[in-house]
Design a protein around this motif. Structure first.
Motif, PDB file in Angstrom:
ATOM      1  N   THR A 383       0.827  -1.205   0.000  1.00 48.42           N
ATOM      2  CA  THR A 383       0.000   0.000   0.000  1.00 48.42           C
ATOM      3  C   THR A 383       0.860   1.252   0.000  1.00 48.42           C
ATOM      4  O   THR A 383       0.561   2.239  -0.681  1.00 48.42           O
ATOM      5  N   SER A 387       0.880   3.965  -3.011  1.00 49.56           N
ATOM      6  CA  SER A 387       0.553   5.374  -2.767  1.00 49.56           C
ATOM      7  C   SER A 387       1.601   6.291  -3.393  1.00 49.56           C
ATOM      8  O   SER A 387       1.277   7.320  -3.993  1.00 49.56           O
ATOM      9  N   LEU A 390       0.996   6.320  -7.068  1.00 49.23           N
ATOM     10  CA  LEU A 390      -0.144   7.171  -7.420  1.00 49.23           C
ATOM     11  C   LEU A 390       0.261   8.644  -7.435  1.00 49.23           C
ATOM     12  O   LEU A 390      -0.185   9.424  -8.294  1.00 49.23           O
ATOM     13  N   ARG A 394       0.028  11.063 -10.703  1.00 40.05           N
ATOM     14  CA  ARG A 394      -0.674  12.348 -10.749  1.00 40.05           C
ATOM     15  C   ARG A 394       0.209  13.442 -11.332  1.00 40.05           C
ATOM     16  O   ARG A 394      -0.263  14.335 -12.028  1.00 40.05           O
ATOM     17  N   LYS A 501      -9.018   6.906  -9.858  1.00 43.64           N
ATOM     18  CA  LYS A 501      -9.495   5.707  -9.156  1.00 43.64           C
ATOM     19  C   LYS A 501      -8.579   5.410  -7.978  1.00 43.64           C
ATOM     20  O   LYS A 501      -7.359   5.460  -8.098  1.00 43.64           O
ATOM     21  N   THR A 502      -9.161   5.094  -6.834  1.00 41.14           N
ATOM     22  CA  THR A 502      -8.344   4.785  -5.659  1.00 41.14           C
ATOM     23  C   THR A 502      -7.764   3.380  -5.769  1.00 41.14           C
ATOM     24  O   THR A 502      -8.262   2.538  -6.533  1.00 41.14           O
ATOM     25  N   LEU A 503      -6.718   3.143  -4.992  1.00 38.93           N
ATOM     26  CA  LEU A 503      -6.118   1.803  -4.956  1.00 38.93           C
ATOM     27  C   LEU A 503      -7.136   0.782  -4.460  1.00 38.93           C
ATOM     28  O   LEU A 503      -7.228  -0.328  -4.998  1.00 38.93           O
ATOM     29  N   GLU A 504      -7.906   1.152  -3.429  1.00 37.86           N
ATOM     30  CA  GLU A 504      -8.891   0.213  -2.884  1.00 37.86           C
ATOM     31  C   GLU A 504      -9.899  -0.214  -3.957  1.00 37.86           C
ATOM     32  O   GLU A 504     -10.274  -1.384  -4.051  1.00 37.86           O
ATOM     33  N   LYS A 505     -10.326   0.769  -4.793  1.00 39.23           N
ATOM     34  CA  LYS A 505     -11.282   0.456  -5.850  1.00 39.23           C
ATOM     35  C   LYS A 505     -10.661  -0.473  -6.888  1.00 39.23           C
ATOM     36  O   LYS A 505     -11.300  -1.443  -7.333  1.00 39.23           O
TER      37      LYS A 505
END
Length: 540
Positions: A383, A387, A390, A394, A501-505
């Protein structure tokens, strides 16, 4: 009529105050539970640091012993003599150091044993310095396969017969006599056991010493069980348990460790009655069991489980201490509404309360990123890296993909060959995956037999091709466990990961795609976009 409306307004105000109190209580209780989790993490990381230090120290001693044999080919010239004690049937050294060398059988005069005595004496020169750094170490000893023990600190003469008990320990028997001729390096940990030379409980870490490919003996550090207790100093933790592979308690905050005891026998009754829940917990998981909260961690530097426990009494007391301002204002408002003539309010400065909360939450949350068994990243490490990726995506407007993998019919390996075989399958699977992905790809263990791969700067089609490559290579590989050939297949789900989109999604979508593959026959790659396009076509 005026009295009615006045009473109605006061009642409505009271109801609103009660609702506000209930909402605030729920919000603050969640924050308090999060603080309990944070405190548990801080204690766990401190314990991990000490365990890692022991592992590192043993790796250094192991390297020193192995290098001695590579660089020294002369016959041993040890500078101490032995005296035979017929009463104990044991040979003991007569030098004046603070450690003892004793033969549980007669020490051989063979040149190779003399050379080994020299090597063990060189290692023992480090013992005194180690004891200064780690005062909670009970013993440091070298146990030779030839039947002599070099132990520090020196034990009393009355304890000489108990040196034989070192060779009766399951841990020593397994490491010295249970591995055959196969060379295996690295640190291994014993289960908790009663000190054969005393009354304390010990946990031992050991590393093998080799002369070329010949196992000579084992260098060990034996820690007292209270080695870990001093780390538990946070106010929300009522108890903690470090549990070995057999399910026995290595160390516990609220209980003196005089006897080897099962983890479940140490639990409060209400937790013991719900013991079936512990086996379902995942690392970094909090489970509410009755009036207790239990937080679970899987140790990365040793094969142990760690459980932290708190209860509602402790949580409510901490919640009240942290919400003095709100509760005071709430009580004043309630009393005022009922027209109390006298009231005394103790209201602290709200800014001070906020600052206290910030101080409690300011401690660093160091990450232990590697899975102890497979060497892949654990969930926290994965995770954290995702992060960071991500953030990079961005900045540069890049996309990536994730692959969720689950080993097919994994349970049959445990049921057929035992859990050791299951561990072998997990390690072999990870090695195969790592060999067949890019250096920039990140492999992590999500839980159990589920694994994730993060593919930076990869589009959906490229991720499907990468997943198919992994599937084929795993299917083709033949794994040998104790001369038994094993075939492994894996089902994979692919989903995109982007700045919107989030990592969890993304993980959720990859998991859904993987389970679709499970339901349609296993040993296949399924993409989440393909599932969605089929659903859309069917609805049309």
């Amino acid at each position: 009529m005026g009295k009615f409306w006045g009473k109605f307004l006061r009642s409505t105000a009271v109801i609103c105050l009660l609702i506000i109190f209930a909402v605030n209580y729920r919000f603050e209780m969640k924050k308090t539970i999060d603080r309990f989790k944070k405190q548990s993490d801080e204690n766990y990381y401190a314990m991990e640091k000490d365990v890692s230090a022991v592992n590192e120290l043993l790796n250094i001693l192991e390297t020193s012993g192995n290098m001695y044999y590579k660089k020294n080919s002369n016959i041993g010239n040890h500078n101490f003599d032995f005296r035979y004690r017929s009463k104990d049937d044991i040979y003991v050294s007569t030098d004046d150091s603070h450690r003892l060398i004793a033969g549980v059988n007669k020490i051989s005069s063979n040149w190779a044993v003399k050379k080994e005595l020299d090597m063990s004496e060189i290692l023992s020169e480090s013992y005194k310095n180690i004891s200064k750094v780690m005062p909670d170490i009970a013993y440091m000893y070298y146990a030779s396969k030839e039947g002599f023990v070099n132990i520090y600190p020196e034990i009393s003469k009355d304890s000489y017969p108990f040196l034989r008990n070192i060779y009766r320990l399951d841990f020593v028997k397994k490491e010295l006599f249970g591995k055959g001729n196969k060379k295996e390096e690295g640190v291994s940990w014993s289960d908790v056991y009663k000190d054969p030379l005393g009354d304390e409980l010990l946990i031992t870490a050991g590393a093998p010493i080799y002369d070329s490919n010949t196992l000579k003996g084992m260098i060990t550090l034996s820690l007292k069980s209270n080695f870990f207790i001093k780390k538990i100093d946070n106010n929300l933790i009522t108890d903690f348990f470090i549990v070995d592979q057999k399910g026995n308690v290595i160390s516990q905050m609220s209980h003196g460790n005089e006897e080897v005891t099962s983890f479940y026998d140490r639990l409060p009754k209400k937790l013991y009655d719900k013991r079936y829940k512990f086996s379902d917990m995942k690392p970094c998981d909090i489970e509410k069991i009755g009036k207790y909260y239990v937080y679970y961690e899987q140790c990365n530097s040793a094969p142990w489980r760690v459980y932290y426990v708190t209860d509602m009494v402790k949580l409510n007391a901490e919640l009240l201490r942290g919400n003095v301002v709100f509760i005071s204002i709430w009580l004043i408002s309630l009393v005022f509404l009922y027209g109390a003539s006298r009231r005394k309010a103790v209201v602290e400065d709200s800014q001070q309360t906020i600052e206290k909360l910030q101080v409690m939450l300011r401690k660093s949350d160091r990450e232990v990123e590697k899975d102890f068994l497979t060497g892949a990243y654990n969930r926290k490490g994965f995770t954290k890296i995702a992060s960071s990726e991500l953030d990079r995506m961005r900045r540069y407007d890049l996309d990536a993909c994730v692959i969720m993998m689950d080993i097919d019919h994994f349970k049959k390996f445990n049921d057929t060959y035992g859990h050791a075989c299951g561990d072998f399958v997990l390690k072999s699977f990870v090695r195969t995956v790592v060999k067949n992905v890019r250096l920039s790809d990140i492999v992590g263990r999500w839980g159990g037999e589920e694994f994730l791969v993060l593919l930076p700067e990869t589009d959906y089609k490229g991720a499907l091709l990468a997943a198919e490559k992994i599937r084929k290579m795993v299917e083709r590989e033949v794994f040998y466990y104790h001369k038994q050939s094993l075939k492994i297949t894996v089902t994979l789900g692919v989903a995109t990961l982007n700045v919107r989109k989030t990592l969890e999604k993304s993980v959720e979508e990859a998991d859904e795609a993987m389970y679709s593959g499970k339901e349609t026959g296993r040993n296949r790659v399924v993409g989440y976009q393909d599932i969605m396009s089929k659903d859309i076509k069917w609805k049309k």
